[in-house]
Write an enzyme that holds these catalytic residues in place. Structure first.
Site, PDB file in Angstrom:
ATOM      1  N   GLU A  77       0.812  -1.207   0.000  1.00  0.00           N
ATOM      2  CA  GLU A  77       0.000   0.000   0.000  1.00  0.00           C
ATOM      3  C   GLU A  77       0.853   1.268   0.000  1.00  0.00           C
ATOM      4  O   GLU A  77       1.952   1.308   0.543  1.00  0.00           O
ATOM      5  CB  GLU A  77      -0.918  -0.012   1.222  1.00  0.00           C
ATOM      6  CG  GLU A  77      -1.923  -1.139   1.132  1.00  0.00           C
ATOM      7  CD  GLU A  77      -2.891  -1.186   2.306  1.00  0.00           C
ATOM      8  OE1 GLU A  77      -3.941  -1.815   2.152  1.00  0.00           O
ATOM      9  OE2 GLU A  77      -2.610  -0.600   3.355  1.00  0.00           O
ATOM     10  N   CYS A 102       3.289   8.469   1.169  1.00  0.00           N
ATOM     11  CA  CYS A 102       3.856   7.538   2.139  1.00  0.00           C
ATOM     12  C   CYS A 102       4.081   6.218   1.398  1.00  0.00           C
ATOM     13  O   CYS A 102       3.125   5.547   1.017  1.00  0.00           O
ATOM     14  CB  CYS A 102       2.847   7.391   3.275  1.00  0.00           C
ATOM     15  SG  CYS A 102       3.333   6.247   4.538  1.00  0.00           S
ATOM     16  N   CYS A 106       6.997  -6.881   6.964  1.00  0.00           N
ATOM     17  CA  CYS A 106       8.183  -6.423   7.706  1.00  0.00           C
ATOM     18  C   CYS A 106       8.580  -7.519   8.671  1.00  0.00           C
ATOM     19  O   CYS A 106       7.729  -8.172   9.275  1.00  0.00           O
ATOM     20  CB  CYS A 106       7.882  -5.132   8.468  1.00  0.00           C
ATOM     21  SG  CYS A 106       9.338  -4.475   9.329  1.00  0.00           S
ATOM     22  N   CYS A 114       7.198  -5.102  15.325  1.00  0.00           N
ATOM     23  CA  CYS A 114       6.881  -4.197  16.432  1.00  0.00           C
ATOM     24  C   CYS A 114       5.466  -4.513  16.917  1.00  0.00           C
ATOM     25  O   CYS A 114       4.577  -4.806  16.119  1.00  0.00           O
ATOM     26  CB  CYS A 114       6.986  -2.742  15.978  1.00  0.00           C
ATOM     27  SG  CYS A 114       8.649  -2.337  15.423  1.00  0.00           S
ATOM     28  N   CYS A 125       2.166  -2.678  15.368  1.00  0.00           N
ATOM     29  CA  CYS A 125       2.171  -2.344  13.938  1.00  0.00           C
ATOM     30  C   CYS A 125       1.487  -3.417  13.102  1.00  0.00           C
ATOM     31  O   CYS A 125       1.843  -4.601  13.182  1.00  0.00           O
ATOM     32  CB  CYS A 125       3.615  -2.153  13.476  1.00  0.00           C
ATOM     33  SG  CYS A 125       3.759  -1.926  11.697  1.00  0.00           S
ATOM     34  N   SER A 184      11.890   5.961  14.753  1.00  0.00           N
ATOM     35  CA  SER A 184      10.692   5.458  15.426  1.00  0.00           C
ATOM     36  C   SER A 184      11.087   5.030  16.835  1.00  0.00           C
ATOM     37  O   SER A 184      11.504   3.903  17.061  1.00  0.00           O
ATOM     38  CB  SER A 184      10.131   4.259  14.659  1.00  0.00           C
ATOM     39  OG  SER A 184       9.557   4.692  13.464  1.00  0.00           O
ATOM     40  N   LEU A 185      10.944   5.946  17.773  1.00  0.00           N
ATOM     41  CA  LEU A 185      11.462   5.678  19.122  1.00  0.00           C
ATOM     42  C   LEU A 185      10.401   5.007  19.998  1.00  0.00           C
ATOM     43  O   LEU A 185      10.616   3.926  20.525  1.00  0.00           O
ATOM     44  CB  LEU A 185      11.943   6.996  19.748  1.00  0.00           C
ATOM     45  CG  LEU A 185      12.793   6.852  20.991  1.00  0.00           C
ATOM     46  CD1 LEU A 185      14.111   6.151  20.695  1.00  0.00           C
ATOM     47  CD2 LEU A 185      13.079   8.220  21.609  1.00  0.00           C
ATOM     48  N   CYS A 194      -1.400   5.593   9.654  1.00  0.00           N
ATOM     49  CA  CYS A 194      -0.162   4.886   9.979  1.00  0.00           C
ATOM     50  C   CYS A 194      -0.453   3.589  10.698  1.00  0.00           C
ATOM     51  O   CYS A 194      -1.296   3.537  11.573  1.00  0.00           O
ATOM     52  CB  CYS A 194       0.675   5.703  10.957  1.00  0.00           C
ATOM     53  SG  CYS A 194       1.493   7.024  10.180  1.00  0.00           S
TER      54      CYS A 194
HETATM   55  N1  SAH Z   1       9.628   0.582   9.507  1.00  0.00           N
HETATM   56  C1  SAH Z   1       9.754   1.976   9.560  1.00  0.00           C
HETATM   57  C2  SAH Z   1       8.800   2.730   8.666  1.00  0.00           C
HETATM   58  C3  SAH Z   1       7.399   2.235   8.568  1.00  0.00           C
HETATM   59  S1  SAH Z   1       6.372   2.431   9.987  1.00  0.00           S
HETATM   60  C4  SAH Z   1       9.622   2.460  10.994  1.00  0.00           C
HETATM   61  O1  SAH Z   1       9.238   1.688  11.850  1.00  0.00           O
HETATM   62  O2  SAH Z   1       9.971   3.612  11.234  1.00  0.00           O
HETATM   63  C5  SAH Z   1       5.988   4.159   9.944  1.00  0.00           C
HETATM   64  C6  SAH Z   1       5.603   4.742  11.281  1.00  0.00           C
HETATM   65  O3  SAH Z   1       4.282   4.306  11.680  1.00  0.00           O
HETATM   66  C7  SAH Z   1       6.532   4.299  12.381  1.00  0.00           C
HETATM   67  O4  SAH Z   1       6.890   5.366  13.216  1.00  0.00           O
HETATM   68  C8  SAH Z   1       5.693   3.298  13.102  1.00  0.00           C
HETATM   69  O5  SAH Z   1       6.148   3.110  14.381  1.00  0.00           O
HETATM   70  C9  SAH Z   1       4.316   3.909  13.022  1.00  0.00           C
HETATM   71  N2  SAH Z   1       3.247   2.975  13.316  1.00  0.00           N
HETATM   72  C10 SAH Z   1       3.228   1.660  13.047  1.00  0.00           C
HETATM   73  N3  SAH Z   1       2.078   1.109  13.484  1.00  0.00           N
HETATM   74  C11 SAH Z   1       1.344   2.091  14.028  1.00  0.00           C
HETATM   75  C12 SAH Z   1       0.048   2.158  14.621  1.00  0.00           C
HETATM   76  N4  SAH Z   1      -0.726   1.078  14.723  1.00  0.00           N
HETATM   77  N5  SAH Z   1      -0.385   3.351  15.056  1.00  0.00           N
HETATM   78  C13 SAH Z   1       0.376   4.448  14.922  1.00  0.00           C
HETATM   79  N6  SAH Z   1       1.598   4.450  14.377  1.00  0.00           N
HETATM   80  C14 SAH Z   1       2.092   3.291  13.921  1.00  0.00           C
HETATM   81 FE1  SF4 Z   2       8.347  -2.894  10.665  1.00  0.00          FE
HETATM   82 FE2  SF4 Z   2       8.227  -0.251  11.121  1.00  0.00          FE
HETATM   83 FE3  SF4 Z   2       6.083  -1.847  11.548  1.00  0.00          FE
HETATM   84 FE4  SF4 Z   2       8.188  -2.006  13.169  1.00  0.00          FE
HETATM   85  S1  SF4 Z   2       6.846  -0.220  12.897  1.00  0.00           S
HETATM   86  S2  SF4 Z   2       7.067  -3.751  12.284  1.00  0.00           S
HETATM   87  S3  SF4 Z   2       9.870  -1.668  11.734  1.00  0.00           S
HETATM   88  S4  SF4 Z   2       7.050  -1.428   9.601  1.00  0.00           S
END
Ligand code: SAH
Ligand code: SF4
Length: 389
Positions: A104, A117, A124, A128, A131, A232-233, A354
């Site tokens: 997407e 985006c 992935c 996390c 996510c 992404s902290l 996101c």
């Molecule tokens: N893998 C990379 C980029 C893709 S994720 C990363 O982790 O930075 C893009 C952003 O969306 C990241 O900051 C991620 O932590 C955030 N994200 C992922 N799942 C989310 C959710 N369910 N709600 C809000 N933000 C989310």
């Molecule tokens: Fe992958 Fe980024 Fe999602 Fe973590 S937040 S699982 S690194 S896409």
């Protein structure tokens, strides 16, 4: 008796998709087929600025060269399986990619700015806990053509790839599916295409690589690009971050921030800041003490902070941060002097927010061991797209 060997019957070379080639590689390719380097500039403009994929329509290329190109190459962006338009102007694309998966891409308009985006991988591997992409598992890296193809298709859908067409895609963020630094070479090539003046001409301040913290790759990034960086902290200490972002066990916060700082400080233009992304999850990382810890943690790091209210999805038990907790958290950071923004949820009606980017990952290869970036090859069944929303 032995048959004479027919040296002329070599198999025809496979045709190459020219969307695969970053500018420098396209020049090399033209030279390798006995053509002048400037042909690369012409072709890049036809493809990326004018949206022309048929060599026959490239009128400043001789008939002979057009025929030669058609015998050696083609131009093919990924196919759009579906497109959704949100009431707020957000547009989401579902692309088919080779191997039966889908990824997407989301376009988010905001006044003069149009942010695309993009996805960098099918699924992935980093898993996390909050996510949706992570829950899909990992299938494979996207090719350069599949990454830049997302920009090509989105721009074309807005008429941007027409002479003097409106310029809609002004910014690109690698915040779709996948971890861009685990698909390093292809992401760097795609960035070079985005930034090239013969292609999209997007400035280095408008292309952002977002990473959850693949430190060795981040250490190399500055040798290849000067794009913006987002980290992404999501937690102010290792104990909590270990539970949210498993790669933290391998590369803890101190190492990650040190590497990110080296990247930012190594950029030729001074005063650039990295973005700290912090997804706020109800009763997980949204307490005032977390905000105070963050204030201390980031004291010597050039940052602006982007708070992202967690976007719920079906396979997750986490809840969105409350508005009270969000404002309390933001105020603590602002009072400490940090530029702090809250990412507004856009395209919610089309699941384009996101962490809702799930695509559909065929033959997912889930990691047997968590906390390991490499994947094993155990194939698992396809998860329907709507099971994640
Ligand atoms: N893998 C990379 C980029 C893709 S994720 C990363 O982790 O930075 C893009 C952003 O969306 C990241 O900051 C991620 O932590 C955030 N994200 C992922 N799942 C989310 C959710 N369910 N709600 C809000 N933000 C989310
Ligand atoms: Fe992958 Fe980024 Fe999602 Fe973590 S937040 S699982 S690194 S896409």
């Amino acid at each position: 008796m032995l048959e004479p060997v027919n040296h002329s019957a070599e198999p025809a070379p496979e045709k190459i998709n020219l969307l695969e080639l970053a500018p420098a590689k396209l020049i090399d390719w033209f030279v390798s087929i006995g053509e002048k380097p400037f042909r690369a500039t012409q072709i890049l403009k036809w493809i990326h600025q004018l949206g022309v994929t048929d060599f026959e329509q490239m009128s400043n290329i001789s008939k002979d060269l057009r025929a030669k190109l058609a015998s050696l190459a083609y131009v093919e962006p990924p196919k759009v399986l579906k497109q959704w338009d949100s009431a707020d102007g957000t547009r989401k694309f579902l692309f088919e990619v080779a191997g039966g998966s889908a990824v997407e891409t989301v376009f988010i308009p905001d006044g003069e700015r149009g942010t695309l985006c993009v996805s960098s991988q099918v699924g992935c591997s980093l898993d996390c806990s909050f996510c949706a992409t992570g829950k899909q598992g990992f299938n494979r890296d996207l090719t350069v053509a599949e990454i830049i193809g997302q920009v090509f298709v989105a721009a074309q859908s807005f008429g941007q790839l027409q002479p003097k067409g409106p310029r809609k895609v002004t910014n690109v963020v690698f915040m779709g599916m996948g971890e861009p630094l685990l698909n390093f070479d292809n992401v760097v090539d795609a960035i070079n295409l985005m930034m090239d003046d013969n292609c999209y001409g997007i400035s280095k301040r408008r292309v952002t690589v977002s990473t959850s913290g693949v430190v060795p790759a981040l250490d190399r990034l500055g040798q290849f690009t000067d794009a913006c960086l987002a980290i992404s902290l999501h937690a102010p200490n290792d104990e909590l971050r270990n539970t949210l972002v498993p790669i933290n066990r391998k590369y803890p916060i101190a190492e990650l921030l040190a590497s990110a700082k080296r990247y930012i400080e190594g950029l030729p233009d001074t005063h650039r800041k990295m973005t700290i992304e912090y997804t706020l999850i109800d009763h997980v990382n949204d307490r005032p003490e977390h905000a105070h810890q963050l204030v201390e943690l980031l004291r010597d790091v050039p940052v602006k902070i982007n708070l992202i209210p967690f976007n719920p999805f079906k396979l997750s038990n986490y809840k969105r941060v409350s508005n009270n907790a969000l404002h309390r958290f933001k105020n603590i950071l602002m009072e400490a002097g940090y530029t702090t923004t809250v990412r507004t949820t856009r395209g919610d009606d089309i699941d384009a927010a996101c962490g809702q980017l799930a695509g559909s990952v065929n033959d997912r290869t889930r990691r047997a061991q968590r906390h390991r970036a490499k994947v094993d090859t155990e194939a698992v069944k396809i998860l329907p797209l709507d099971s994640l929303s």
